[in-house]
Design an enzyme around this catalytic site. Structure first.
Site, short mmCIF file in Angstrom:
data_model
loop_
_atom_site.label_atom_id
_atom_site.label_comp_id
_atom_site.label_asym_id
_atom_site.label_seq_id
_atom_site.Cartn_x
_atom_site.Cartn_y
_atom_site.Cartn_z
N HIS A 68 0.71 -1.00 -0.12
CA HIS A 68 -0.05 -0.07 0.07
C HIS A 68 0.84 1.36 -0.05
CE1 HIS A 68 -3.53 2.42 0.06
NE2 HIS A 68 -2.76 3.39 0.92
N HIS B 198 -9.17 0.46 -11.87
CA HIS B 198 -8.91 1.16 -11.02
C HIS B 198 -7.28 1.70 -10.90
CE1 HIS B 198 -8.22 3.14 -7.06
NE2 HIS B 198 -7.58 2.40 -6.86
N PHE B 199 -6.51 0.74 -10.92
CA PHE B 199 -5.21 1.27 -11.02
C PHE B 199 -4.72 1.88 -12.31
CE2 PHE B 199 -4.28 -3.62 -10.68
CZ PHE B 199 -3.79 -3.76 -11.95
N HIS B 200 -5.54 1.74 -13.39
CA HIS B 200 -4.87 2.46 -14.64
C HIS B 200 -5.44 3.79 -14.62
CE1 HIS B 200 -3.71 -1.58 -16.07
NE2 HIS B 200 -2.83 -1.12 -16.90
N ARG C 25 -9.80 -10.58 -13.23
CA ARG C 25 -8.64 -9.98 -13.60
C ARG C 25 -7.62 -11.36 -13.66
NH1 ARG C 25 -5.28 -7.40 -8.54
NH2 ARG C 25 -3.73 -6.98 -10.07
N ARG C 26 -6.32 -10.71 -14.40
CA ARG C 26 -5.23 -11.83 -14.24
C ARG C 26 -5.85 -13.29 -14.80
NH1 ARG C 26 -2.25 -11.04 -8.41
NH2 ARG C 26 -0.85 -9.38 -9.03
#
Ligand code: HEM
Ligand SMILES: [Cu+2]
Length: 550
Positions: free
Chosen positions: A217, A368-370, A433-434
């Site tokens: 985090h 989200h993280f993009h 995902r993944r």
């Protein structure tokens, strides 16, 4: 202008950052096509190999090298040239980090480490992959110590003065990074390496995940704080006003140190072995980060409004039209910040117990993280790149390159809106995902996910393709700025380091009392982690042997 040796250091960091970016974004392009069944990889290349390299090269290598390039230039600019000792340690740090990167990347390429960038046990890579990761961290520590050393020697000759804001923020980020790394270093050295080389048979899986997320985090804040530095310091300079508030900025950075470490369990809300009380405590601490985030947003909008009004903007939103939109250095960062509004809101959703159940391990998370690291952070770095390289190479920024830079950030934005929105929606519907192409044998439910206007099979691929085009344009701009832009001869057309000075006359001195903040930080960590980690060790289930699923 900073001295030649310091410029050289920064340029070498930028070169590696963009080499990683080049390969990483190409792999991203492959992923979007594999995921919609448009492409099948040759036998010798595995989807997880590609995805591991994408995560490692972009999220770890690109970001870290770029951040150090920015820090080195800014610290040399604000505190004066590095001395020979600090410079030597910086080179040593660069060397060790790079050796680590090469070893880890090599292991991924030869197919010995398709464990993704989070390297969760019991997936087991070749031991040298973990050695590479450890060296990477050690290298960044060396560079971090060199920056701290430079700061300390400045402090010695400027007693009783607060440091310039850039230096303060750099040191905050380095402190955050060092405290965060303790977790990943512990798990890599004491759990993964002995296990992967076969010195022990089993690994305590939940402990390793917890130590990873103790690091994972704050890792996102290690990416974000340098971007915030540009928001706090470069933006005011570009819009022509002073820093909104020196003390507010310092306090915000301190709160980021305090509240971004003792919160890793919010990534493990569905993990067994951690009681809900500790998950709840860490989740509550997670939400505290909203305070410095909103402080940051407040002072940014304050900065915009001040500048716009000074230039004659009237009414509620008149100032908006007076901002320097034609300056790509400004517009890039503005768009980056804009993406962070849905990005931050999504983060609150992810960290909420019940909502997390819905989105956990789905494509939502990728969406989200993009729009957090992939755009707010990355596009801020792009915005910095446009002036940092000409600054370091002593070249002029031409009109043509500025136009290309505009096309670059606009295509990145369009590509990201398409790809990330599709991922968010598909994730909500249930797409994992993944995974490579996964329609569960064309099961009707799975096929339904792809019926939407945005969430159909091709949106993600179209978005990804536009993104890749944008990335290549950026690589072109980088190479052009490094070697081909015309040299600036007179002082007038030199590109400058746009950094606003802040007035720190009234800033309370205790804000720079590092031991105080480090102490509080460790106290919070002890409260949030001691008992659950002891539980995980004392009441550990049998450990797991390694698995190689590829
Ligand atoms: C050309 C631009 C990009 C494209 C097309 C792209 C595409 C993708 C896709 C499709 C995935 C999900 C794959 C899956 O879960 O099966 C992914 C994962 C990921 N991307 Fe990107 N991406 C791009 C740029 C970036 C950037 C700039 C960053 C960070 C700085 C980034 C960081 C990540 C990370 C950390 C993951 C997760 C890896 C994992 O699950 O282990 N990406 N990307
Ligand atoms: Cu987190």
């Amino acid at each position: 202008m900073i001295c030649k040796q310091d410029r050289k250091l920064a340029i070498y960091h930028i070169l590696i950052a963009y080499l990683a970016f080049l390969i990483g974004t190409f792999l991203g392009l492959l992923q979007v096509f594999i995921r919609n069944d448009g492409l099948e990889l040759p036998k010798w290349l595995d989807y997880y190999q590609v995805l591991t390299a994408h995560g490692v090269l972009l999220a770890l290598v690109f970001t870290t090298y770029f951040i150090f390039a920015f820090f080195i230039t800014g610290m040399s600019k604000t505190l004066g040239d590095f001395g020979p000792k600090a410079r030597l340690v910086l080179w040593l740090g660069f060397l060790v980090t790079t050796i680590g990167t090469v070893i880890a990347t090599f292991m991924i390429i030869i197919g010995e480490a398709s464990v993704l960038y989070t390297f969760y046990a019991p997936l087991q890579a070749n031991g040298w992959y973990y050695v590479g990761l450890a060296l990477f961290i050690v290298g960044t520590w060396l560079s971090g110590f060199a920056l701290v050393g430079h700061y300390v020697s400045w402090k010695k000759s400027n007693r009783k003065q607060l440091s310039p804001l850039f230096a303060f923020m750099t040191i905050s980020t380095i402190i955050l990074w060092k405290i965060a790394c303790l977790g990943v270093v512990a798990t890599v050295l004491f759990q993964f390496i002995p296990w992967a080389f076969g010195w022990v048979d089993t690994i305590n899986v939940e402990l390793s995940r917890s130590l990873f997320w103790y690091f994972g985090h704050p890792l996102v804040y290690f990416w974000l704080l340098p971007a915030y530095m540009a928001w706090y310091l470069v933006i005011p300079k570009l819009v022509g006003v002073e820093v909104f508030s020196d003390s507010l900025a310092r306090l915000a950075f301190i709160l980021f140190i305090l509240f971004s470490i003792p919160v890793g369990f919010h990534h493990q809300l569905v993990d067994p072995g951690i009681s809900s009380f500790w998950k709840f405590l860490q989740t509550s601490l997670t939400f505290m980060v909203i305070i410095p985030s909103l402080m940051t947003a407040f002072s940014l909008f304050g900065t915009f409004e001040r500048s716009g009004r000074r230039k004659g903007g009237r009414g509620l939103f008149g100032w908006f039209f007076k901002l320097p939109w034609k300056d790509v250095r400004f517009t890039s960062i503005f768009i980056a910040m804009f993406f962070f509004i849905p990005g931050g809101a999504g983060g609150i959703i992810n960290a909420s117990f019940q909502l997390n159940e819905l989105i956990h391990n789905t494509l939502w998370v990728v969406g989200h993280f993009h729009i957090t690291v992939g755009t707010p952070v990355t596009m801020t770095f792009m915005g910095i790149t446009f002036w940092l390289i000409p600054y370091l190479t002593g070249r002029k920024l031409t009109k043509t390159i500025q136009k290309l830079a505009f096309i670059q950030i606009i295509t990145w934005s369009i590509g990201m809106v398409l790809m990330s929105t599709a991922q968010h929606i598909l994730g909500l519907l249930g797409a994992p995902r993944r995974t490579a192409y996964s329609a569960y044998n064309n099961h009707p439910t799975a096929m339904e996910w792809f019926n939407g206007l945005i969430s159909n099979h091709i949106t993600m691929a179209i978005g990804g393709t536009i993104l890749f085009f944008s990335a290549m344009l950026l690589i072109f701009i980088v190479i052009y700025s490094l070697f081909l832009l015309p040299k600036a001869d007179s002082l007038g057309d030199r590109v400058e380091f746009p950094i606003a000075m802040s007035d720190n006359k009234d800033t309370p001195k205790f804000l720079e009392n590092w031991w105080l903040w480090i102490g509080i930080s460790f106290a919070l960590i002890a409260i949030a982690y001691t008992i659950p980690l002891m539980d995980l060790i004392q009441h550990a289930p049998p450990g797991s042997k390694g698995f190689k699923m590829w």
